[in-house]
Design an enzyme around this catalytic site. Structure first.
Site, PDB file in Angstrom:
ATOM      1  CD1 TRP A 102      -2.384  -2.070   1.799  1.00 17.33           C
ATOM      2  CD2 TRP A 102      -2.898  -1.191  -0.142  1.00 17.33           C
ATOM      3  NE1 TRP A 102      -3.109  -2.854   1.454  1.00 17.33           N
ATOM      4  CE2 TRP A 102      -3.885  -2.377   0.216  1.00 17.33           C
ATOM      5  CE3 TRP A 102      -3.494  -0.440  -1.038  1.00 17.33           C
ATOM      6  CZ2 TRP A 102      -4.879  -2.751  -0.649  1.00 17.33           C
ATOM      7  CZ3 TRP A 102      -4.436  -0.774  -1.728  1.00 17.33           C
ATOM      8  CH2 TRP A 102      -5.236  -1.933  -1.669  1.00 17.33           C
ATOM      9  CG  ASP A 172      -3.229   3.846   4.409  1.00 17.31           C
ATOM     10  OD1 ASP A 172      -4.403   3.609   4.872  1.00 17.31           O
ATOM     11  OD2 ASP A 172      -2.969   3.369   3.043  1.00 17.31           O
ATOM     12  CE  LYS A 196      -8.863  -3.038   4.263  1.00 17.55           C
ATOM     13  NZ  LYS A 196      -8.032  -1.980   3.410  1.00 17.55           N
TER      14      LYS A 196
HETATM   15  C1  LIG Z   1      -7.516  -1.537   2.061  1.00 18.76           C
HETATM   16  C2  LIG Z   1      -6.333  -0.632   2.149  1.00 18.76           C
HETATM   17  C3  LIG Z   1      -6.322   0.326   1.305  1.00 18.76           C
HETATM   18  C4  LIG Z   1      -7.010   0.587   0.010  1.00 18.76           C
HETATM   19  O1  LIG Z   1      -8.231   1.070   0.422  1.00 18.76           O
HETATM   20  P1  LIG Z   1      -9.509   1.331  -0.625  1.00 18.76           P
HETATM   21  O2  LIG Z   1     -10.305   2.126   0.037  1.00 18.76           O
HETATM   22  O3  LIG Z   1      -9.606   0.112  -1.233  1.00 18.76           O
HETATM   23  O4  LIG Z   1      -8.739   2.334  -1.667  1.00 18.76           O
HETATM   24  C5  LIG Z   1      -5.012   1.320   1.378  1.00 18.76           C
HETATM   25  N1  LIG Z   1      -4.294   0.941   2.279  1.00 18.76           N
HETATM   26  C6  LIG Z   1      -4.233   0.200   3.304  1.00 18.76           C
HETATM   27  C7  LIG Z   1      -3.258   0.161   4.422  1.00 18.76           C
HETATM   28  C8  LIG Z   1      -5.424  -0.744   3.396  1.00 18.76           C
HETATM   29  O5  LIG Z   1      -5.610  -1.682   4.064  1.00 18.76           O
END
Ligand SMILES: *Cc1c(COP(=O)(O)O)cnc(C)c1O
Length: 362
Positions: A102, A172, A196
């Protein structure tokens, strides 16, 4: 209908109480004869949910007053682009700490916008670890320093966050927001896709320090300029109202269950159960992350050999366990233990793992 043991990485388990509640008022929100999905986003009913979610998130995460809380669309992935578009000016660089796939994706988007720099990377050890805070390189040119607090795919997590006066840290936190107490004031911006730990897919939470709004260029598309959403309180256009309603229920559930401290404690119990099962298996199950960097949210492990791994996943599926296959880019197994995964599911998984181990002892 029996619910399955859901260890999906995302979208992932939601609290049963939340689903029951949503079901109970799906057709008629508060006896008003309409689903919340059918209300105008300008109605007072929706406004209350919208503001309530914002306030509850502020309360649960102890977000200081000099931060904005936004509800956006486009997932965490759109934030990969919006961050450099808004904050990466010419003559500066976006500093990225690369701890997994990511983070790499976030970097790739920034490269399209401006200059970037890799302050640290754990790619050389296949992203098994989080770098020591002291080894991260900073520069006067850093517009910000971007990190990924929990690496969903590799099963690693930052235990402490860097702190200094000059660096604007951006994180993030898609896969561990709301799972533990959080020093919000060490960050300029925090973002997370909801699917999540926060609710269903469709809404992305952004927590943004107000002083970041000063240097945004004026030529950005309206929807990609953070100021639009700050000025209109995330109601510039139609927000994902149902997702935000679900978010508000998940936040209420979190509060009813004792808030972050209680959730963090329960998460630690869940995580310890599973890592103890892995570590106590004499190498039959092998945790892939470095012990000091292990995630409390995504537990990644392998079995001896591809055949056993496939058999494990097949038998697990038959026993009602969902989502144990590792990400397609790394293989192996992964159990995601987000807030809404009940400890009973983890007990059931550990029991299954013991039984499977004894059956296939080699
Ligand atoms: C799932 C995830 C993403 C992607 O998220 P989207 O909402 O599908 O764009 C980005 N960063 C991390 C750490 C993730 O777990």
């Amino acid at each position: 209908m029996e619910r399955r043991y859901n260890f999906n990485a995302g979208p992932s388990a939601l609290p049963q109480e939340v689903l029951d509640h949503a079901q109970s008022e799906l057709l008629s929100y508060q006896q008003l004869g309409m689903s919340i999905m059918e209300f105008s986003h300008r109605s007072k009913e929706y406004q209350k949910i919208h503001d309530g979610a914002n306030e509850l998130l502020r309360e649960l995460l102890n977000i200081p007053d000099d931060y904005e809380v936004l509800f956006l669309q486009g997932g965490a992935s759109l934030q990969f682009s919006m961050i450099p578009m808004n904050f990466l000016s010419e003559g500066q660089q976006g500093n990225y700490v690369i701890t997994g796939s990511w983070a790499q994706k976030a970097l790739k988007e920034a490269e399209k916008i401006g200059n970037t720099f890799i302050g640290s990377s754990s790619q050389a050890d296949d992203f098994r670890s989080i770098p020591d805070l002291g080894t991260i390189k900073y520069s006067d040119q850093d517009a910000y320093v971007h990190l990924t607090s929990n690496n969903t795919i590799h099963g690693t997590q930052w235990k402490h966050f860097p702190k200094n006066d000059q660096s604007r840290f951006i994180a993030d936190m898609s896969s561990d927001i709301l799972s533990r107490s959080l020093p919000v004031d060490q960050f300029s911006l925090i973002y997370a896709g909801a699917q999540k730990n926060l609710g269903p897919a469709g809404v992305t939470v952004v927590i943004l320090k107000k002083d970041m709004l000063k240097n945004i260029p004026d030529n950005l598309p309206t929807m990609l300029d953070y100021r639009t959403h700050v000025d209109k309180k995330s109601l510039y256009n139609t927000p994902p109202s149902f997702a935000i309603y679900m978010l508000s229920l998940v936040l209420q559930w979190t509060k009813n269950n004792g808030g972050i401290q209680a959730i963090e404690k329960l998460n630690a119990e869940k995580t310890n159960l599973l890592y103890d099962t892995i570590d106590g298996s004499k190498g039959f199950y092998n945790g892939t992350a470095d012990k000091l960097s292990r995630s409390s949210m995504n537990v990644t492990f392998r079995l001896p050999g591809k055949e056993l791994e496939e058999l494990f996943l097949k038998e697990a599926e038959e026993e009602g366990f969902v989502g144990l296959k590792g990400h397609r880019s790394v293989g192996g197994c992964r159990a995601s233990l987000y807030n809404a995964v009940p400890i009973e599911s983890v007990h059931a998984l550990c029991d299954f793992m013991h039984t499977f181990h004894h059956k296939h002892n080699i």
